[in-house]
Enzyme design. Structure first.
Site, short mmCIF file in Angstrom:
data_model
loop_
_atom_site.label_atom_id
_atom_site.label_comp_id
_atom_site.label_asym_id
_atom_site.label_seq_id
_atom_site.Cartn_x
_atom_site.Cartn_y
_atom_site.Cartn_z
CB CYS A 2 85.88 84.85 17.69
SG CYS A 2 84.29 84.07 17.87
NE ARG A 27 91.73 83.86 16.26
CZ ARG A 27 92.41 83.72 17.38
NH1 ARG A 27 93.72 83.78 17.36
NH2 ARG A 27 91.79 83.51 18.52
CD1 TRP A 73 84.47 78.65 13.81
CD2 TRP A 73 83.82 78.25 15.92
NE1 TRP A 73 84.35 77.29 13.97
CE2 TRP A 73 83.96 77.01 15.24
CE3 TRP A 73 83.43 78.23 17.25
CZ2 TRP A 73 83.72 75.79 15.85
CZ3 TRP A 73 83.18 77.00 17.87
CH2 TRP A 73 83.33 75.81 17.16
CG ASN A 99 87.63 86.55 20.16
OD1 ASN A 99 86.77 87.01 19.41
ND2 ASN A 99 88.88 86.38 19.80
N GLY A 100 85.13 84.44 23.22
CA GLY A 100 84.88 83.74 24.47
C GLY A 100 83.39 83.54 24.69
CD GLU A 485 97.80 64.47 12.82
OE1 GLU A 485 96.96 64.33 13.70
OE2 GLU A 485 97.97 65.55 12.22
CE LYS A 489 95.79 67.35 9.94
NZ LYS A 489 96.32 67.29 11.27
CD GLU A 492 91.84 68.53 11.23
OE1 GLU A 492 92.96 68.21 10.83
OE2 GLU A 492 91.64 69.41 12.08
CG HIS A 508 89.50 42.69 18.57
ND1 HIS A 508 89.29 41.44 19.10
CD2 HIS A 508 90.85 42.86 18.53
CE1 HIS A 508 90.45 40.88 19.39
NE2 HIS A 508 91.42 41.73 19.06
CE LYS A 607 96.74 76.29 13.15
NZ LYS A 607 97.01 74.90 12.73
O1 M6R Z 1 96.37 74.44 19.27
P1 M6R Z 1 96.20 73.05 19.76
O2 M6R Z 1 97.35 72.18 19.38
O3 M6R Z 1 95.92 72.98 21.23
O4 M6R Z 1 94.94 72.51 19.02
C1 M6R Z 1 94.40 71.26 19.28
C2 M6R Z 1 93.42 70.85 18.22
O5 M6R Z 1 92.34 71.73 18.19
C3 M6R Z 1 94.07 70.80 16.85
O6 M6R Z 1 95.17 69.96 16.83
C4 M6R Z 1 93.07 70.35 15.78
O7 M6R Z 1 92.73 69.02 15.98
C5 M6R Z 1 93.63 70.60 14.40
N1 M6R Z 1 92.60 71.07 13.54
C6 M6R Z 1 94.28 69.40 13.82
O8 M6R Z 1 94.62 69.52 12.49
#
Ligand code: M6R
Length: 612
Positions: A2, A27, A73, A99-100, A485, A489, A492, A508, A607
């Site tokens: 949010c 965000r 969100w 927010n929260g 990673e 990516k 996502e 395995h 974000k």
């Molecule tokens: O802001 P942060 O690094 O704490 O965020 C952690 C994860 O939420 C963040 O890395 C998320 O996995 C991203 N979408 C990765 O691309």
């Protein structure tokens, strides 16, 4: 997650708020809304994007110099018009954005319903504004006091801003667990979840502390009190963020811009910290805590998502160079599994946003056990940066694309510097090896720059595999986190199922997945377990899997077996993640673009994940 933005001043509030909401879009959100005070307190909200809100507002009265706005969100209640923020109080004299999560909202709601309150949404937020108004009326107190009483009754996290029809000169905000920044302009004030919508108006900001209430009156200025009614003096800070950093700068997407910014962001993260001539690595932010590292029996690194992958690289670095045992923990698991934490543990918390609720909670837990907490954050002044004992900022600049790219390589850069600094102090690294690594680190930005030139080749590979339904990513040693990673990516932003695995673990289980349809990205640089990874590639080929290999420039052996190759410059094994990650970022980017996905704001993602 949010986004909050509120304005009071001399400008047209609607224009300022819409622009601000657009800045907060990165965000992640699924509905948007706005409340304006003109001929009454009017509230407009809709499922969808800020542009949908603009459509809704086409024929509406957009006058007024005060308003609150929100991108939501969804947590409590589906993303629809009714659940979007702002929310009215029962009398419609107050409107709130939040927010929260109010954790005890169900019992509060039950109580309010019994007393005749009617709810227009499924949200926890509406409970809060009803509660505030109820207290205001039943206890005959002013709005600030009602907010204080209500906030002492709620359990959970909040950043709120309240607009009051009866007081058009005032906005009231409060914060606990979710970030809130107040921007101080000339005869105007802003409230936002982060500084991005504020920076074009003012550099002067106040970050609210836990359980603080900010009262902005256009005639009287900013006052801060706590929820326990203690007066506080606002601590005004200067923003260092540039507006340019928040624009796409000619790139099609923020993600692509941020991928291409990496030579600079890695260099900026090393600047002033790496002195090649003097043979010194020094992170000013943690110098006073050096002794804690030197006497630590172990390091625990806590993080989430991409930052967790950087943490894994950190594990290899600290164990390899500084010979300190490292445990890497998902912050969310760490909090709830009764972990053993000693007073002489050093806990490193990594977070791009500095607002990740799980990481923040893990920090508080480790702190309560007496451990030393070191932060690695990108966002200056963020909650995590303020919660830790000491730390080092990454200097990646604002990362707007939801998929983290430049933040990852900046985090790995800081971890490398940290491990080198401690290794040097501990005497666990020889002088020659130390110089070998720092000299190579110094040329990493140039090598990343060179790697980016492989972009057309990566694009061609993306074209071939854009319709694949699954991907496997394999790596060993320092390249194992790189594989994880790469897979993250891809999933996502392109919504293709992808799994990262240590290459040797493949036999395995995941080997069962391999057939002639399965693309397997193998990070097979000519270092460390090179011979072993060649065997793993052979195992895949024997089962007709398709190999896309990331190889060291000029390496013929893997080139001859792989179906597709992407060459990267040779570098020291410990620095490989900084280079090998780049083609994987590009691959996911191009695949997502070719599939027509919303690269910068992938579905369901936020974000900064400010709820547990
Ligand atoms: O802001 P942060 O690094 O704490 O965020 C952690 C994860 O939420 C963040 O890395 C998320 O996995 C991203 N979408 C990765 O691309």
């Amino acid at each position: 997650m949010c986004g909050i933005f509120a304005y009071i001043g001399q400008q047209n509030a609607y224009d300022v708020l819409i622009k601000g909401l657009k800045r907060l879009e990165y965000r992640g959100y699924d509905s948007a809304g706005i409340a304006l005070l003109n001929k009454g307190l009017n509230l407009y909200k809709t499922k969808g994007k800020v542009t949908d809100l603009e459509d809704l507002m086409k024929d509406k009265n957009k006058e007024g110099n005060v308003g609150i706005a929100h991108t939501r969100w969804a947590t409590h209640g589906e993303p629809n018009d009714a659940n979007a923020h702002p929310h009215y109080s029962l009398s419609k004299k107050l409107a709130i954005i939040h927010n929260g999560i109010i954790e005890n909202y169900a019992s509060l709601r039950e109580e309010l319903v019994k007393r005749g309150f009617v709810f227009r949404s499924d949200t926890d937020t509406e409970v809060l504004i009803h509660l505030i108004e109820d207290i205001q009326i039943s206890e005959k107190v002013d709005l600030v006091e009602a907010v204080q009483i209500a906030l002492n009754e709620v359990i959970g996290a909040y950043a709120i801003v309240i607009l009051n029809k009866d007081n058009p000169n005032e906005l009231i905000a409060a914060k606990k667990g979710s970030p809130l920044v107040v921007g101080l302009g000339k005869d105007e004030y802003f409230f936002a979840s982060d500084a991005t919508p504020i920076v074009e108006y003012t550099q002067n900001v106040v970050y609210l502390e836990e359980e603080e209430i900010a009262i902005v009156n256009i005639k009287e200025g900013l006052k801060i009190k706590t929820t326990k009614n203690k007066d506080k003096t606002p601590y005004v800070q200067k923003l260092e963020m540039s507006l340019q950093a928040l624009e796409k700068g000619g790139y099609e997407h923020f993600m692509l811009k941020e991928i291409y910014e990496q030579p600079r962001s890695i260099r900026d993260s090393m600047r002033g910290r790496l002195n090649i001539e003097g043979g010194i690595v020094s992170l000013g932010g943690i110098i006073d805590y050096e002794q804690k590292f030197l006497s630590a029996n172990r390091i625990i690194i806590i993080a989430c998502g991409t930052s967790w992958h950087a943490a894994l690289v950190g594990e290899y670095l600290f164990e390899d160079l500084a010979r300190i045992p490292v445990e890497v923990e998902y912050a969310s698991e760490f909090i709830y599994r009764n972990p053993v934490i000693y007073e002489n543990d050093v806990v490193i918390a990594i977070s791009q946003s500095g607002e990740t609720a799980d990481t923040l909670a893990a920090i508080e837990l480790a702190k309560s056990k007496g451990a030393t907490i070191i932060g690695i954050c990108n966002v200056v002044g963020s909650s995590i940066a303020r919660a830790v004992h000491a730390g080092s900022y990454t200097h990646a600049g604002p990362e707007i694309g939801v998929a983290s790219t430049k933040a990852f390589t900046a985090q790995v850069t800081i971890l490398t510097l940290m491990a080198l600094m401690i290794a040097q102090k501990k005497g666990t690294i020889s002088k020659s090896r130390f110089y070998q690594i720092i000299n190579e680190l110094n040329v990493i930005p140039a090598k990343v720059e060179k790697t980016l030139k492989a972009s057309e080749k990566v694009k061609a590979i993306a074209e071939i595999f854009q319709d694949s339904r699954n991907f496997l990513y394999l790596g060993r040693g320092y390249n194992f986190p790189v594989a994880l990673e790469g897979a993250l990516k891809l999933k996502e932003i392109s919504y293709i199922h992808a799994e990262g695995y240590p290459a040797a673990e493949m036999k395995h289980g995941p080997i069962a997945l391999i057939d002639e349809q399965m693309p397997i990205v193998v990070v097979a640089t000519k270092k460390g377990t090179y011979e072993k990874i060649i065997s793993n590639i052979q195992e895949i080929k024997a089962r007709k899997g398709i190999i896309i290999a990331i190889i060291t420039e000029g390496d013929k052996r893997v080139k001859d077996i792989a179906d597709y190759i992407i060459e990267i410059p040779d570098t020291d094994e410990v620095l490989t993640p900084l280079v090998a990650t780049i083609p994987l970022q590009l691959l996911s980017y191009y695949v997502a673009v070719m599939r027509g996905c919303n690269v910068d704001q992938p579905r369901n993602l936020a974000k900064s994940v400010t709820v547990e």
